[in-house]
Design a protein around this motif. Sequence first.
Motif, mmCIF file in Angstrom:
data_model
loop_
_atom_site.group_PDB
_atom_site.id
_atom_site.type_symbol
_atom_site.label_atom_id
_atom_site.label_comp_id
_atom_site.label_asym_id
_atom_site.label_seq_id
_atom_site.Cartn_x
_atom_site.Cartn_y
_atom_site.Cartn_z
ATOM 1 N N ALA A 197 -13.379 -59.325 54.971
ATOM 2 C CA ALA A 197 -12.083 -59.047 54.356
ATOM 3 C C ALA A 197 -11.893 -59.889 53.097
ATOM 4 C CB ALA A 197 -10.970 -59.322 55.362
ATOM 5 N N GLN A 198 -12.255 -61.159 53.163
ATOM 6 C CA GLN A 198 -12.090 -62.029 52.006
ATOM 7 C C GLN A 198 -13.024 -61.632 50.872
ATOM 8 O OE1 GLN A 198 -9.632 -64.435 51.787
ATOM 9 N NE2 GLN A 198 -10.260 -64.264 49.636
ATOM 10 N N ARG A 199 -14.208 -61.139 51.243
ATOM 11 C CA ARG A 199 -15.167 -60.704 50.210
ATOM 12 C C ARG A 199 -14.583 -59.556 49.392
ATOM 13 N NH1 ARG A 199 -17.810 -59.509 46.606
ATOM 14 N NH2 ARG A 199 -20.056 -59.230 46.406
ATOM 15 N N VAL A 200 -13.973 -58.578 50.065
ATOM 16 C CA VAL A 200 -13.383 -57.446 49.361
ATOM 17 C C VAL A 200 -12.135 -57.886 48.601
ATOM 18 C CG1 VAL A 200 -12.348 -55.165 49.645
ATOM 19 C CG2 VAL A 200 -14.344 -55.805 51.008
ATOM 20 N N ALA A 201 -11.363 -58.804 49.176
ATOM 21 C CA ALA A 201 -10.180 -59.326 48.473
ATOM 22 C C ALA A 201 -10.586 -59.988 47.164
ATOM 23 C CB ALA A 201 -9.441 -60.312 49.371
ATOM 24 N N ASN A 202 -11.689 -60.709 47.179
ATOM 25 C CA ASN A 202 -12.181 -61.343 45.948
ATOM 26 C C ASN A 202 -12.535 -60.295 44.891
ATOM 27 O OD1 ASN A 202 -11.874 -63.855 47.121
ATOM 28 N ND2 ASN A 202 -14.013 -64.016 47.755
ATOM 29 N N GLU A 203 -13.105 -59.161 45.347
ATOM 30 C CA GLU A 203 -13.419 -58.093 44.399
ATOM 31 C C GLU A 203 -12.147 -57.521 43.775
ATOM 32 O OE1 GLU A 203 -16.299 -57.050 43.236
ATOM 33 O OE2 GLU A 203 -17.355 -58.590 44.389
ATOM 34 N N LEU A 204 -11.088 -57.374 44.578
ATOM 35 C CA LEU A 204 -9.813 -56.876 44.053
ATOM 36 C C LEU A 204 -9.244 -57.816 42.997
ATOM 37 C CD1 LEU A 204 -8.212 -55.647 47.388
ATOM 38 C CD2 LEU A 204 -8.794 -54.211 45.426
ATOM 39 N N ILE A 205 -9.375 -59.113 43.243
ATOM 40 C CA ILE A 205 -8.890 -60.102 42.268
ATOM 41 C C ILE A 205 -9.666 -59.970 40.961
ATOM 42 C CG2 ILE A 205 -8.723 -62.569 41.776
ATOM 43 C CD1 ILE A 205 -8.217 -62.983 44.789
ATOM 44 N N LYS A 206 -10.991 -59.748 41.066
ATOM 45 C CA LYS A 206 -11.800 -59.550 39.867
ATOM 46 C C LYS A 206 -11.356 -58.308 39.095
ATOM 47 C CE LYS A 206 -16.005 -61.649 41.785
ATOM 48 N NZ LYS A 206 -17.397 -61.383 42.196
ATOM 49 N N MET A 207 -10.832 -57.306 39.827
ATOM 50 C CA MET A 207 -10.366 -56.072 39.195
ATOM 51 C C MET A 207 -8.992 -56.222 38.555
ATOM 52 S SD MET A 207 -11.565 -53.368 42.141
ATOM 53 C CE MET A 207 -13.279 -53.248 42.667
ATOM 54 N N GLY A 208 -8.354 -57.394 38.723
ATOM 55 C CA GLY A 208 -7.081 -57.644 38.064
ATOM 56 C C GLY A 208 -5.878 -57.636 38.975
ATOM 57 N N VAL A 209 -6.071 -57.444 40.295
ATOM 58 C CA VAL A 209 -4.946 -57.446 41.217
ATOM 59 C C VAL A 209 -4.483 -58.881 41.427
ATOM 60 C CG1 VAL A 209 -4.153 -56.846 43.544
ATOM 61 C CG2 VAL A 209 -5.816 -55.386 42.360
ATOM 62 N N ASN A 210 -3.175 -59.087 41.391
ATOM 63 C CA ASN A 210 -2.607 -60.413 41.633
ATOM 64 C C ASN A 210 -2.920 -60.847 43.056
ATOM 65 O OD1 ASN A 210 -0.961 -62.661 42.093
ATOM 66 N ND2 ASN A 210 0.602 -61.924 40.673
ATOM 67 N N ALA A 211 -3.483 -62.043 43.218
ATOM 68 C CA ALA A 211 -3.864 -62.534 44.542
ATOM 69 C C ALA A 211 -2.679 -62.580 45.497
ATOM 70 C CB ALA A 211 -4.499 -63.918 44.425
ATOM 71 N N GLU A 212 -1.487 -62.797 44.969
ATOM 72 C CA GLU A 212 -0.299 -62.854 45.816
ATOM 73 C C GLU A 212 0.069 -61.491 46.376
ATOM 74 O OE1 GLU A 212 2.787 -64.626 43.554
ATOM 75 O OE2 GLU A 212 1.853 -66.621 43.495
ATOM 76 N N ARG A 213 -0.477 -60.438 45.787
ATOM 77 C CA ARG A 213 -0.210 -59.081 46.254
ATOM 78 C C ARG A 213 -1.216 -58.629 47.321
ATOM 79 N NH1 ARG A 213 4.709 -56.801 45.191
ATOM 80 N NH2 ARG A 213 5.449 -57.458 43.124
ATOM 81 N N SER A 244 2.179 -52.901 43.466
ATOM 82 C CA SER A 244 2.127 -52.660 44.911
ATOM 83 C C SER A 244 1.335 -53.752 45.621
ATOM 84 C CB SER A 244 1.476 -51.300 45.198
ATOM 85 O OG SER A 244 2.199 -50.263 44.572
ATOM 86 N N ASN A 245 1.556 -53.839 46.931
ATOM 87 C CA ASN A 245 0.804 -54.768 47.772
ATOM 88 C C ASN A 245 -0.401 -54.059 48.382
ATOM 89 O OD1 ASN A 245 2.658 -56.891 47.362
ATOM 90 N ND2 ASN A 245 4.010 -56.045 48.951
ATOM 91 N N ILE A 246 -1.430 -54.836 48.648
ATOM 92 C CA ILE A 246 -2.670 -54.292 49.223
ATOM 93 C C ILE A 246 -3.010 -55.066 50.491
ATOM 94 C CG2 ILE A 246 -5.165 -54.023 48.896
ATOM 95 C CD1 ILE A 246 -4.701 -53.481 46.006
ATOM 96 N N LEU A 247 -3.423 -54.338 51.524
ATOM 97 C CA LEU A 247 -3.900 -54.942 52.770
ATOM 98 C C LEU A 247 -5.394 -54.691 52.899
ATOM 99 C CD1 LEU A 247 -3.515 -56.297 55.546
ATOM 100 C CD2 LEU A 247 -3.025 -54.008 56.478
ATOM 101 N N VAL A 248 -6.170 -55.779 53.088
ATOM 102 C CA VAL A 248 -7.612 -55.685 53.320
ATOM 103 C C VAL A 248 -7.875 -56.121 54.751
ATOM 104 C CG1 VAL A 248 -9.895 -56.394 52.568
ATOM 105 C CG2 VAL A 248 -8.036 -56.243 50.901
ATOM 106 N N THR A 249 -8.523 -55.253 55.533
ATOM 107 C CA THR A 249 -8.780 -55.535 56.949
ATOM 108 C C THR A 249 -10.280 -55.547 57.208
ATOM 109 O OG1 THR A 249 -6.749 -54.366 57.505
ATOM 110 C CG2 THR A 249 -8.254 -54.874 59.314
ATOM 111 N N GLY A 250 -10.767 -56.626 57.814
ATOM 112 C CA GLY A 250 -12.194 -56.762 58.094
ATOM 113 C C GLY A 250 -12.529 -56.451 59.541
#
Length: 401
Positions: free
Chosen positions: A357-373, A331-337
């Motif tokens: 928003a970018q700070r939380v997106a970085n945490e999602l990437i660390k959790m294994g979410v594909n950055a493109e998603r 699935s895709n994820i939207l992060v809104t700051g």
Amino acid sequence: MKKLFVLLVFATVSVSSMAQTEDVPAVKHSVATNSFWSNWFIQGGLQGTTWYSNQEHGWGLTSKSNSPFASERTNLGLSLAVGKWFTPGLGLRTKWQGIWAKSVNPDTENKNIVGKSNEYWTLSEQALFNLSNMLCGYNPDRVWNVIPFIGGGIARSMTYDFYTMNIGVGLLNQFKLSNRVALNVELGWNRYEEDIDGSADMLWHNVGYGRGWVDKDNQLYAEVGLTVNLGKTLGWNRVPDVDAIKQLSQSQIDALNAQLGDANSEIDRLKTELAQKPKTETKEVVVTKSVKDFITTPVSVFFNLGKTEIAVLKDLVNVQALAKYAIENNSNILVTGYADSATGTPAINKVLSEKRAQRVANELIKMGVNAERIKTASYGGVAILEPVDFNRRATVQITED
């Protein structure tokens, strides 16, 4: 020398009056304790000093001699200090001051005083009390801070090779020039044992003892200098309103649980309906809509005022649950700051919301979410939630696209 001393005293009064009108009111709130290496400072200054010896009291000296600006008793001096603020209202500093002074001793025949050069230094440990922060609340934008101090230490006359003890009090007026630099205007009094001026004799007259000004050597000084703030962290962060954040998080959890309950009820209803139909009429039923309603509810991550570091790391627990779902379902994820519109300029709030928003997106990437998603959005300063603290956040949600 007289003109300089008068100018220093006048600067204390006039600049204080001017800064009082420029001060910004603050709302009292708790602040977070910073690390040991935060909120250190160094100070340096130029002093105008005037000395009164214990021997001269009660001698009926001339008006010139009694004047604090008499040339027999005044000279310039220097000061250096290093210190740390442990709270917005309480600090400690170690202060060195000295080099030049004038010893003042009575002339027994003419009943006047004579001034003699007396090179000296004083090293004191002083407690600082920022009354502006203690009484009016911490405000990082305040222009003028009123800081009384008290302390004590040792002193040495290098001219007469004497060591002695001292105590001192004073008032430091500090005027903010930038986040790193402040102007100091300070008035102080040091009380020494009677041998600092080269004469250890006690009173030469029948005055009596026990009066601190009379039977000890005294120094008054006015000082102008600078404070330079050190360390990675300057000032104090506001403590997050944990109870309010918990309340908001709990309301989100309750809403999610309610939606999950609805989804489970719908699943049970469909299972019952399928069981009652003939097998020939059995068809695949998709029940993902209610689950998606549950998953797409935004999860909030909160931040402190003006910061892009996550205030409460426990907020990431709910984010991790969404990350797991996104990974398993591609699935895709939207992060809104967001930032709050009550503080800061629109330009600053725009940058803050983007970075959050970018700070939380970085945490999602660390959790294994594909950055493109992951997609990010930012809305700058808003006033969506009450209290205003809740607008300092980023939201995370699953999206259809």
